[in-house]
Design a protein around this motif. Structure first.
Motif, short mmCIF file in Angstrom:
data_model
loop_
_atom_site.label_atom_id
_atom_site.label_comp_id
_atom_site.label_asym_id
_atom_site.label_seq_id
_atom_site.Cartn_x
_atom_site.Cartn_y
_atom_site.Cartn_z
N SER A 12 0.83 -1.16 -0.15
CA SER A 12 -0.14 -0.07 0.11
C SER A 12 0.87 1.28 -0.01
CB SER A 12 -1.03 0.11 1.20
OG SER A 12 -1.70 1.20 1.17
N ILE A 13 0.48 2.11 -0.95
CA ILE A 13 1.22 3.48 -0.92
C ILE A 13 0.31 4.54 -0.76
CG2 ILE A 13 2.69 4.83 -2.63
CD1 ILE A 13 3.23 2.29 -4.28
N ILE A 14 0.69 5.36 0.28
CA ILE A 14 -0.01 6.64 0.54
C ILE A 14 0.55 7.68 -0.22
CG2 ILE A 14 -0.70 8.25 2.69
CD1 ILE A 14 -1.41 5.29 3.05
N SER A 15 -0.48 8.17 -1.09
CA SER A 15 -0.47 9.29 -1.85
C SER A 15 -0.79 10.60 -1.49
CB SER A 15 -0.99 8.82 -3.19
OG SER A 15 -1.04 9.97 -4.24
N THR A 16 0.00 11.66 -1.37
CA THR A 16 -0.26 12.82 -0.83
C THR A 16 -0.79 13.83 -1.81
OG1 THR A 16 1.36 12.46 1.36
CG2 THR A 16 0.53 14.75 0.81
N SER A 17 -2.02 14.31 -1.36
CA SER A 17 -2.49 15.35 -2.11
C SER A 17 -2.64 16.55 -1.35
CB SER A 17 -3.91 15.18 -2.89
OG SER A 17 -5.07 14.97 -1.71
N SER A 18 -3.08 17.60 -1.96
CA SER A 18 -3.31 18.98 -1.11
C SER A 18 -4.29 18.89 -0.36
CB SER A 18 -3.48 20.17 -2.23
OG SER A 18 -4.76 19.92 -2.93
N LYS A 19 -5.18 17.81 -0.35
CA LYS A 19 -6.29 17.59 0.67
C LYS A 19 -5.97 16.44 1.79
CE LYS A 19 -9.82 20.08 -1.70
NZ LYS A 19 -11.26 20.05 -2.05
N GLY A 20 -4.94 16.08 1.39
CA GLY A 20 -4.71 14.75 2.52
C GLY A 20 -4.40 13.60 1.88
N ASP A 21 -4.27 12.18 2.50
CA ASP A 21 -3.64 11.11 2.03
C ASP A 21 -4.66 10.33 1.23
OD1 ASP A 21 -1.35 11.65 3.14
OD2 ASP A 21 -1.56 10.62 4.74
N GLN A 22 -4.40 9.74 0.34
CA GLN A 22 -5.02 8.52 -0.56
C GLN A 22 -4.35 7.25 -0.66
OE1 GLN A 22 -5.55 9.16 -4.67
NE2 GLN A 22 -7.75 8.71 -4.57
N SER A 23 -5.08 6.27 -0.47
CA SER A 23 -4.49 4.87 -0.52
C SER A 23 -4.55 4.51 -1.92
CB SER A 23 -5.29 3.76 0.31
OG SER A 23 -5.14 4.15 1.30
N LYS A 24 -3.11 3.83 -2.41
CA LYS A 24 -3.22 3.33 -3.69
C LYS A 24 -2.29 2.14 -3.64
CE LYS A 24 0.32 6.57 -5.65
NZ LYS A 24 0.69 7.38 -6.85
N TRP A 25 -2.48 1.34 -4.89
CA TRP A 25 -1.67 0.15 -4.61
C TRP A 25 -1.03 -0.10 -6.13
CZ3 TRP A 25 -6.47 0.66 -2.74
CH2 TRP A 25 -6.57 0.28 -1.35
N LEU A 26 0.06 -0.87 -6.15
CA LEU A 26 0.84 -1.00 -7.74
C LEU A 26 0.71 -2.80 -7.72
CD1 LEU A 26 2.16 -0.47 -10.38
CD2 LEU A 26 4.18 -0.72 -9.02
N VAL A 27 -0.25 -3.19 -8.46
CA VAL A 27 -0.52 -4.66 -8.55
C VAL A 27 -0.21 -5.07 -10.02
CG1 VAL A 27 -2.20 -6.55 -8.09
CG2 VAL A 27 -2.32 -4.59 -6.75
N GLY A 28 0.86 -5.63 -10.07
CA GLY A 28 1.09 -5.80 -11.64
C GLY A 28 1.50 -4.76 -12.46
N ASP A 29 0.77 -4.37 -13.38
CA ASP A 29 1.04 -3.07 -14.14
C ASP A 29 -0.19 -2.13 -13.88
OD1 ASP A 29 -1.01 -4.47 -15.58
OD2 ASP A 29 -0.15 -4.14 -17.38
N LYS A 30 -0.68 -2.26 -12.96
CA LYS A 30 -1.89 -1.46 -12.62
C LYS A 30 -1.80 -0.39 -11.32
CE LYS A 30 -5.72 -3.88 -14.70
NZ LYS A 30 -5.01 -5.11 -15.24
N TRP A 31 -1.95 0.82 -11.47
CA TRP A 31 -1.96 1.65 -10.30
C TRP A 31 -3.45 1.79 -9.81
CZ3 TRP A 31 1.80 2.97 -7.11
CH2 TRP A 31 2.92 3.07 -7.54
N ILE A 32 -3.66 1.31 -8.41
CA ILE A 32 -5.24 1.31 -8.25
C ILE A 32 -5.38 2.44 -7.35
CG2 ILE A 32 -6.90 -0.10 -7.35
CD1 ILE A 32 -5.14 -2.70 -8.30
N LYS A 33 -6.23 3.41 -7.38
CA LYS A 33 -6.64 4.11 -6.23
C LYS A 33 -8.04 4.20 -5.83
CE LYS A 33 -5.53 7.88 -8.66
NZ LYS A 33 -5.30 9.42 -9.03
#
Length: 262
Positions: A12-33
């Protein structure tokens, strides 16, 4: 809607935006948000529809597909995915590019003596100095697109460059990450409020908080085919909700007509 499974060992990778964090994952060749604030998945998808209806080459942007995210514990959330575009290239954000050259974008962006154009030109001159790239047209066009989709999250970590360490060649990454656009944050922009009222609250990034002033940086030709866009919106297999209504409103905005091919 397609269902994407997140295995237990997925990082799980926490992506930071200007409004806070969002969970995303790299599974195979897909970035999933995962959706965290509203209908970010539909904002990404509709932004993709607009870009597919434009004159931009397919290599200039990333497409997003809405999906259901099934986690290993059985919890199912809405979200979207895109294909990983990096390959073997190293990603370097605009902010990191400056930092690696012992500088900061704040010195330019927070300079109150600079106009919007001054800030833009100063940043682009530094980009050319650091990478050899002249991407003034492409970044101005990206900001014009942001004005069309009301993207409030084009901070300096959402402008990305790719570096090939073998050849020492830089390139501008495709346009990506439009989740905080089209009034997708329903906490800040409630669904029961008129779009015309909510649009007044929006603030742009990074050269000016006014979308109109950032739009003025783009001097190119119109690039959004209205007929193709309306056709794709109507033929979409998804319920686009308010995201579609916002686009229909934007198509009528006199300030945006310079972007539209009628």
């Amino acid at each position: 809607m397609e269902r994407v499974y997140i295995p237990q060992d997925a990082k799980s990778i926490i992506s930071t935006s200007s409004k806070g964090d969002q969970s995303k994952w790299l599974v195979g060749d897909k970035w999933i948000k995962e959706n965290t604030r509203g209908y970010e998945n539909m904002a990404e998808y509709v932004a993709s529809i607009i870009l597919k209806s434009s004159t931009l080459p397919k290599t200039a942007y990333i497409s997003y597909t809405p999906c259901l995210i099934e986690k290993y514990d059985g919890i199912v959330k809405e979200g979207c995915y895109s294909l990983d575009f990096r390959g073997s290239l190293q990603e370097v954000t605009l902010e990191r590019l400056f930092e690696s050259n012992f500088e900061t974008t704040d010195d330019i962006l927070n300079n109150t003596r600079y106009s919007t154009a001054d800030k833009f030109n100063a940043i682009l001159e530094k980009i050319h100095l650091f990478t050899g790239l002249d991407v003034s047209y492409e970044i101005a066009q990206m900001l014009a697109f942001d004005a069309f989709i009301l993207n409030e999250d084009r901070h300096t970590n959402n402008i990305l460059f790719l570096y090939n360490p073998r050849t020492a060649v830089w390139q501008l990454a495709p346009i990506f990450d439009h989740g905080l656009s089209l009034l997708s944050d329903i906490g800040d922009y409630p669904l029961d409020k008129p779009i015309s009222i909510l649009k007044r609250k929006l603030k742009a990034k990074p050269f000016n908080s006014s979308f109109t002033k950032q739009l003025s940086l783009y001097k190119g030709e119109p690039f959004i085919h209205q007929h193709l866009l309306l056709k794709q919106l109507d033929e979409s297999p998804y319920n686009l909700g308010r995201a579609k209504d916002v686009i229909l409103s934007q198509l009528k905005d006199s300030r945006l007509q310079q972007l539209i091919i009628h």
